[in-house]
Write an enzyme that holds these catalytic residues in place. Sequence first.
Site, PDB file in Angstrom:
ATOM      1  N   SER A 170       0.856  -1.347   0.128  1.00 17.41           N
ATOM      2  CA  SER A 170      -0.155  -0.038   0.012  1.00 17.41           C
ATOM      3  C   SER A 170       0.939   1.019   0.007  1.00 17.41           C
ATOM      4  O   SER A 170       1.986   1.341   0.636  1.00 17.41           O
ATOM      5  CB  SER A 170      -1.015  -0.133   1.137  1.00 17.41           C
ATOM      6  OG  SER A 170      -1.472   1.279   1.352  1.00 17.41           O
TER       7      SER A 170
ATOM      8  N   GLU B  19       0.307   3.743   1.523  1.00 16.38           N
ATOM      9  CA  GLU B  19       0.393   4.190   3.033  1.00 16.38           C
ATOM     10  C   GLU B  19       1.716   3.863   3.814  1.00 16.38           C
ATOM     11  O   GLU B  19       1.955   4.348   4.794  1.00 16.38           O
ATOM     12  CB  GLU B  19      -0.663   3.326   3.770  1.00 16.38           C
ATOM     13  CG  GLU B  19      -2.246   4.059   3.679  1.00 16.38           C
ATOM     14  CD  GLU B  19      -2.536   5.534   4.079  1.00 16.38           C
ATOM     15  OE1 GLU B  19      -1.766   5.729   5.002  1.00 16.38           O
ATOM     16  OE2 GLU B  19      -3.218   5.955   3.611  1.00 16.38           O
TER      17      GLU B  19
ATOM     18  N   TYR C 115      -2.115   0.183  10.325  1.00 15.63           N
ATOM     19  CA  TYR C 115      -2.188  -0.483   8.926  1.00 15.63           C
ATOM     20  C   TYR C 115      -1.083  -0.565   7.975  1.00 15.63           C
ATOM     21  O   TYR C 115      -0.606  -1.443   7.599  1.00 15.63           O
ATOM     22  CB  TYR C 115      -3.479   0.003   8.289  1.00 15.63           C
ATOM     23  CG  TYR C 115      -3.544  -0.435   6.736  1.00 15.63           C
ATOM     24  CD1 TYR C 115      -3.819  -1.682   6.635  1.00 15.63           C
ATOM     25  CD2 TYR C 115      -3.172   0.602   5.762  1.00 15.63           C
ATOM     26  CE1 TYR C 115      -3.985  -2.016   5.181  1.00 15.63           C
ATOM     27  CE2 TYR C 115      -3.112   0.111   4.471  1.00 15.63           C
ATOM     28  CZ  TYR C 115      -3.751  -1.010   4.096  1.00 15.63           C
ATOM     29  OH  TYR C 115      -3.908  -1.425   2.901  1.00 15.63           O
TER      30      TYR C 115
ATOM     31  N   GLY D  55     -15.574   0.129  -0.839  1.00 17.34           N
ATOM     32  CA  GLY D  55     -16.244  -0.332   0.428  1.00 17.34           C
ATOM     33  C   GLY D  55     -16.876   1.485   0.829  1.00 17.34           C
ATOM     34  O   GLY D  55     -16.193   2.208   0.692  1.00 17.34           O
TER      35      GLY D  55
ATOM     36  N   VAL E 123     -13.364   7.163   1.949  1.00 21.01           N
ATOM     37  CA  VAL E 123     -13.755   8.674   1.918  1.00 21.01           C
ATOM     38  C   VAL E 123     -14.238   8.522   0.472  1.00 21.01           C
ATOM     39  O   VAL E 123     -15.225   9.485   0.250  1.00 21.01           O
ATOM     40  CB  VAL E 123     -12.797   9.483   2.206  1.00 21.01           C
ATOM     41  CG1 VAL E 123     -11.566   9.222   1.298  1.00 21.01           C
ATOM     42  CG2 VAL E 123     -13.285  10.897   2.096  1.00 21.01           C
TER      43      VAL E 123
ATOM     44  N   ARG F 287     -15.957   6.726  -1.612  1.00 17.77           N
ATOM     45  CA  ARG F 287     -17.142   6.348  -2.061  1.00 17.77           C
ATOM     46  C   ARG F 287     -18.102   6.834  -0.865  1.00 17.77           C
ATOM     47  O   ARG F 287     -19.357   6.830  -1.146  1.00 17.77           O
ATOM     48  CB  ARG F 287     -16.894   4.595  -1.365  1.00 17.77           C
ATOM     49  CG  ARG F 287     -18.324   3.745  -1.946  1.00 17.77           C
ATOM     50  CD  ARG F 287     -18.684   3.767  -3.389  1.00 17.77           C
ATOM     51  NE  ARG F 287     -20.060   3.392  -3.644  1.00 17.77           N
ATOM     52  CZ  ARG F 287     -20.581   2.119  -3.533  1.00 17.77           C
ATOM     53  NH1 ARG F 287     -19.921   1.169  -2.944  1.00 17.77           N
ATOM     54  NH2 ARG F 287     -21.839   1.960  -3.615  1.00 17.77           N
TER      55      ARG F 287
END
Length: 329
Positions: free
Chosen positions: A135, A137, A158, A194, A198, A200
Site C-alpha cells: 500500500s 500508506e 495498518y 467499500g 472516503v 465512496r
Amino acid sequence: MSKSALITGITGQDGSYLSELLLSKGYTVHGLVRRSSSFNTSRLDHIYADPHEAGRRLVLHYGDLTDSTGLRRVIEKARPDEIYNLGAQSHVKVSFENPEYTADADATGTLRLLDCMRDHVEHIGREVRFYQAGSSEMFGAAPPPQNEKTAFYPRSPYAVSKVAGYWYAVNYREAYNLFIANGILFNHESPRRGETFVTRKITRAIGRIKSGLQDKLFLGNLEAKRDWGFAGDYVEGMWRMLQQNEPGDFVMATGEAYSIREFLAEAFGCVDLDWRKYVVIDPRYFRPTEVDFLLGDATKARKTLGWTPTVSFRRLVRMMVDHDLQLAE
C-alpha cells in the site's frame, strides 16, 4: 491445462476485479472467504457459480489469514499456480482502534500464507508465484513523489503491518528462492469501493442527497492529497507482475494527486451542487497521525510491465457518482 489461482480477500473490491480478469484469461479461481452470518459475497454475485454445477471455475473456500491450518488445507485443495494475497484489515482509521487484529491479519497473516506456500512448493516440487498487496500508506510521511527506492515511513498500524508484510515477502523470496512480487499500489477506487472509504462515502452521499435521503456529509481532513486510480486498471498490473521472468517490487500509480477537497468539488460538480452546503467537518474522522501527500512514480511498472492506467481522475469520479445515483434511486 488452465492455470489455477488462489485469491485471499476475493470478496473485496480488488478481489472481484481480479477474479473477473483471471476468469477471462481461462483460469480456475479459488477464493478465501471469511465466515459471516450474513452474505458477504455481493461483489461476486455476477460471476458466482452454484457449487453443484459441473465445470465451474470460481470456487470459494472458508478460511482466514489468522488460521494457518486452514490456509494449508485451502492451498492443498486449490493447488494454485499463482497466489494473490489481497486479504487484510484495510481501513486505516479502523487500524488505530483495532491495531492488534490488524497486525495479526495483515502482517502475521502474510507470514502464515508465505510459510504455507513454501511448504506446499517443497511438497509438490513445482513453482508457485505469489503476489503480496502492499500500500502507498507504507510511505506515509516520506516526501513525494514516492517510488520503489523511497524509504518507508508508516503512520498507522495498518501501514506498519503492510511494511512488515512487504519485508516478509522479500525475505522469503531471497531465503527460499521463491517467485514473490510486491505491489505497492496507490489509492485505487471504483463503484465497488467499500462505503466507509472516503471516496465512496462521498459518492454514496451525493446519490442520497440528490434523492432526498440525506442532507449532511460528515468528513475529516479535507487537505490530504492522494494519487487516485481505477481498481480495474490496477488488478491488470498485479497479474502482469506474476507473468515476468523474474520477481520484483513495483509501485503502481497515476502520477497525479488531488486533495479530498478537490475530489469533493469534482464529485458534487457532477450533479451541479455546491459541496460546501452539505459537508460538515467532524474531528472524530481525523487520524492520530496523518498522511498528508501521496504521489506515486510508476516509471518502473511502465517500463518493465508495460502497465499504464487507462481511467482518468475525472472519469473515475463520474463513474462512481453515476453508479451511486442509480443505487440511491
